[in-house]
Design a protein around this motif. Structure first.
Motif, PDB file in Angstrom:
ATOM      1  N   SER A  65      28.898  32.629  40.891  1.00 54.18           N
ATOM      2  CA  SER A  65      29.737  31.987  39.884  1.00 54.18           C
ATOM      3  C   SER A  65      31.011  32.790  39.637  1.00 54.18           C
ATOM      4  O   SER A  65      32.098  32.228  39.521  1.00 54.18           O
ATOM      5  CB  SER A  65      28.963  31.817  38.580  1.00 54.18           C
ATOM      6  N   VAL A  66      30.853  34.116  39.570  1.00 54.23           N
ATOM      7  CA  VAL A  66      32.019  34.974  39.346  1.00 54.23           C
ATOM      8  C   VAL A  66      33.007  34.827  40.500  1.00 54.23           C
ATOM      9  O   VAL A  66      34.213  34.702  40.299  1.00 54.23           O
ATOM     10  CB  VAL A  66      31.576  36.450  39.175  1.00 54.23           C
ATOM     11  N   SER A  67      32.491  34.807  41.728  1.00 53.37           N
ATOM     12  CA  SER A  67      33.438  34.706  42.848  1.00 53.37           C
ATOM     13  C   SER A  67      33.979  33.281  42.976  1.00 53.37           C
ATOM     14  O   SER A  67      35.099  33.078  43.426  1.00 53.37           O
ATOM     15  CB  SER A  67      32.822  35.233  44.145  1.00 53.37           C
ATOM     16  N   ALA A  68      33.200  32.274  42.525  1.00 54.02           N
ATOM     17  CA  ALA A  68      33.687  30.890  42.602  1.00 54.02           C
ATOM     18  C   ALA A  68      34.871  30.637  41.673  1.00 54.02           C
ATOM     19  O   ALA A  68      35.668  29.726  41.911  1.00 54.02           O
ATOM     20  CB  ALA A  68      32.563  29.920  42.267  1.00 54.02           C
ATOM     21  N   ARG A  69      35.013  31.454  40.626  1.00 52.44           N
ATOM     22  CA  ARG A  69      36.173  31.279  39.737  1.00 52.44           C
ATOM     23  C   ARG A  69      37.465  31.380  40.541  1.00 52.44           C
ATOM     24  O   ARG A  69      38.408  30.619  40.330  1.00 52.44           O
ATOM     25  CB  ARG A  69      36.152  32.335  38.624  1.00 52.44           C
ATOM     26  N   ASN A  70      37.496  32.322  41.494  1.00 54.14           N
ATOM     27  CA  ASN A  70      38.697  32.498  42.319  1.00 54.14           C
ATOM     28  C   ASN A  70      38.974  31.272  43.180  1.00 54.14           C
ATOM     29  O   ASN A  70      40.115  30.845  43.338  1.00 54.14           O
ATOM     30  CB  ASN A  70      38.541  33.725  43.212  1.00 54.14           C
ATOM     31  N   LEU A  71      37.908  30.705  43.745  1.00 55.29           N
ATOM     32  CA  LEU A  71      38.078  29.535  44.598  1.00 55.29           C
ATOM     33  C   LEU A  71      38.538  28.339  43.769  1.00 55.29           C
ATOM     34  O   LEU A  71      39.375  27.544  44.203  1.00 55.29           O
ATOM     35  CB  LEU A  71      36.761  29.222  45.321  1.00 55.29           C
ATOM     36  N   SER A  72      37.982  28.238  42.563  1.00 54.86           N
ATOM     37  CA  SER A  72      38.364  27.154  41.674  1.00 54.86           C
ATOM     38  C   SER A  72      39.863  27.225  41.354  1.00 54.86           C
ATOM     39  O   SER A  72      40.578  26.224  41.427  1.00 54.86           O
ATOM     40  CB  SER A  72      37.528  27.260  40.394  1.00 54.86           C
ATOM     41  N   ILE A  73      40.333  28.429  41.024  1.00 49.24           N
ATOM     42  CA  ILE A  73      41.754  28.585  40.693  1.00 49.24           C
ATOM     43  C   ILE A  73      42.615  28.252  41.913  1.00 49.24           C
ATOM     44  O   ILE A  73      43.617  27.545  41.807  1.00 49.24           O
ATOM     45  CB  ILE A  73      42.051  30.012  40.180  1.00 49.24           C
ATOM     46  N   ALA A  74      42.191  28.737  43.089  1.00 50.61           N
ATOM     47  CA  ALA A  74      42.965  28.471  44.314  1.00 50.61           C
ATOM     48  C   ALA A  74      43.051  26.975  44.574  1.00 50.61           C
ATOM     49  O   ALA A  74      44.107  26.449  44.952  1.00 50.61           O
ATOM     50  CB  ALA A  74      42.317  29.180  45.499  1.00 50.61           C
TER      51      ALA A  74
END
Lengths: 196, 295
Positions: B57-66
């Motif tokens: 979930s923490v790393s998915a935040r970056n993908l979501s923003i991208a």
């Protein structure tokens, strides 16, 4: 290997079911049951020579009902996550991920090998993410060595100065703008996943 | 195509030369690179080994923003970030259960992620998408004089086959040969592990791993080792004094990022590529040789 034989039955069964809970989070995690005991994982591992129990031995001990011995071993903490075992396993077992599951179990049950506080590094790392949203290398190193090997602080200080001179070491942490987002995500994920 | 740039924590400081050279190389080749806004740490193997769902979930935040920034693909130069982001991406894309749980966690921050992006390493983007022809066309000088040991390490080739062979990758080999350098093709350390964080926790074990990597390169006449990962670079570069003490050796090997070498061929000033910030400086090339004659 100095493996104790004194695992009490209730603890073993409790650890076993907790382990399966963790394994459920790994896609194809159940494949660990299909291990052939061929030893390819141990042969592929670049650090198995430094482990007290080889990766193959971990599965053998698991089958023999000796999880506590696994959790007390250096093995799960020495794995460097290079995935050599995972890509070579003929049974398709995700060995690295399985070792992660064992680490999580060890931390959850607070069963650690004597004098190898590697988990202190993991804990310090995740604490940084909660606090700043990013890793703070100087803080991480300082905190870890202070807790585990204070004598290393001096020898590392010289190296740190050299890196700082080249602009390669931050003296203070960088906090991300929307830190609340990271904290909210962590809080929710821990609730849904139960910390697994 | 706009690439969402995910530098990751190491590239902010310890691997600053990687960050500088990566941005410069993309600029020189006119590839649009846009930093993912307010990105957070990917969690690395540390989080993955503590709490799986939180790590994803923490790393998915970056993908979501991208994704919301309108990037088509994500470019992650650090091997560890690359593996973690790819792993997260794969689960969101292919596992409906994981997608639902991760999105549930993301919703706590009013974010969401569909799994529509691709996570790629700059080496893959440069060689396989931009292509050697286009790169060589823009180069102004040859790398003749360098004999390079190409070190791929673990995490860009494992755990899942992506853009190169797991045992004998050749993407960097082809790149450097096209740039006129000599390549140590039989470098046995190519995909061996540098130990990563073991250097902090089990230094003795990690020193041996790195000593073997240096020895393999030096005995084959390499005058530098090219890396694709900040962890490998740091271990190989900064622990040479300790390795020399342990092995009674005398290694002084420059450990450079592949983007720094490519940048030199593109005619970018060494300072802008962070070459001055290495602990073991790269030997200067002989007076510039033009690229003509390079295949």
């Amino acid at each position: 290997m100095g493996i104790s034989q004194s695992v009490s039955p209730p603890l073993e069964s409790e650890l076993r079911s907790a382990f399966w809970d963790h394994v459920q989070m790994i896609p194809d995690g159940h494949k660990v049951k299909t291990c052939l005991q061929c030893g390819t994982c141990s042969g592929a591992c670049p650090v198995s020579h430094a482990m007290d129990i080889t990766p193959r031995g971990i599965v053998a001990l698991f089958r023999a009902g000796m999880i506590e011995d696994i959790l007390k071993s250096r093995t799960i903490w020495i794995c460097a996550s290079c995935y050599s075992c995972t890509v070579r396993c003929p049974a398709g077992i995700r060995v690295t991920d399985t070792l992660y599951a064992l680490k999580r179990l060890a931390m959850e049950k607070k069963i650690y090998p004597d004098k190898f506080p590697v988990y202190a590094l993991s804990k310090a790392f995740t604490r940084n993410i909660r606090k700043y949203g990013r890793n703070f290398e100087l803080g991480l190193g300082f905190h870890y060595f202070l807790k585990t090997k204070p004598s290393k602080l001096m020898s590392n200080a010289k190296f740190g100065m050299g890196m700082m001179k080249r602009g390669r070491l931050a003296t203070r942490p960088h906090k991300i703008k929307n830190l609340w987002e990271v904290r909210a995500i962590i809080e929710r994920a821990e609730k849904i996943g139960g910390g697994k | 195509m706009k690439y969402g740039y995910y530098p990751g924590c190491s590239l902010e400081y310890t691997a600053k030369p990687y960050d500088l050279s990566c941005r410069e190389v993309f600029k020189a080749l006119q590839i649009e690179l846009e930093e993912i806004e307010d990105w957070n740490c990917c969690g690395a193997t540390m989080y993955m080994s503590q709490d799986t769902l939180t790590a994803y979930s923490v790393s998915a935040r970056n993908l979501s923003i991208a994704e919301h920034q309108g990037c088509g693909e994500v470019c992650a130069p650090c091997s560890s970030c690359y593996t973690i982001l790819r792993k997260t991406n794969r689960y969101v894309k292919w596992d409906p259960h994981a997608r639902a749980m991760i999105n549930d966690a993301l919703s706590a921050a009013d974010l969401s992620y569909t799994g529509g992006l691709e996570v790629r390493h700059p080496l893959d983007i440069l060689v396989n998408t931009i292509g050697l022809n286009r790169i060589v066309d823009r180069c102004v000088r040859s790398l003749e004089g360098y004999r390079i040991a190409p070190y791929y390490g673990c995490q860009i080739v494992r755990p899942v086959y992506h853009f190169d062979d797991m045992d004998n990758p050749t993407t960097m080999d082809r790149l450097f040969k096209a740039l006129g350098a000599e390549v140590v093709e039989d470098y046995p350390g190519k995909v061996r592990c540098c130990g990563g964080m073991l250097m902090m926790t089990f230094e003795d074990v990690a020193l041996d791993l790195n000593a073997d990597l240096l020895e393999g390169a030096v005995t084959r006449g390499a005058n530098c080792i090219a890396t694709v990962c900040p962890m490998c670079q740091m271990n190989l570069e900064s622990y040479q004094p300790q390795i020399n003490a342990k092995r009674h050796s005398n290694y002084r090997v420059p450990i450079v990022y592949f983007t720094q070498l490519l940048g030199l061929a593109l005619g970018i000033e060494p300072k802008k590529l962070g070459l001055d910030d290495l602990l073991r400086p790269l030997p200067k090339l002989a007076p510039a040789k033009p690229m003509e004659g390079v295949k």
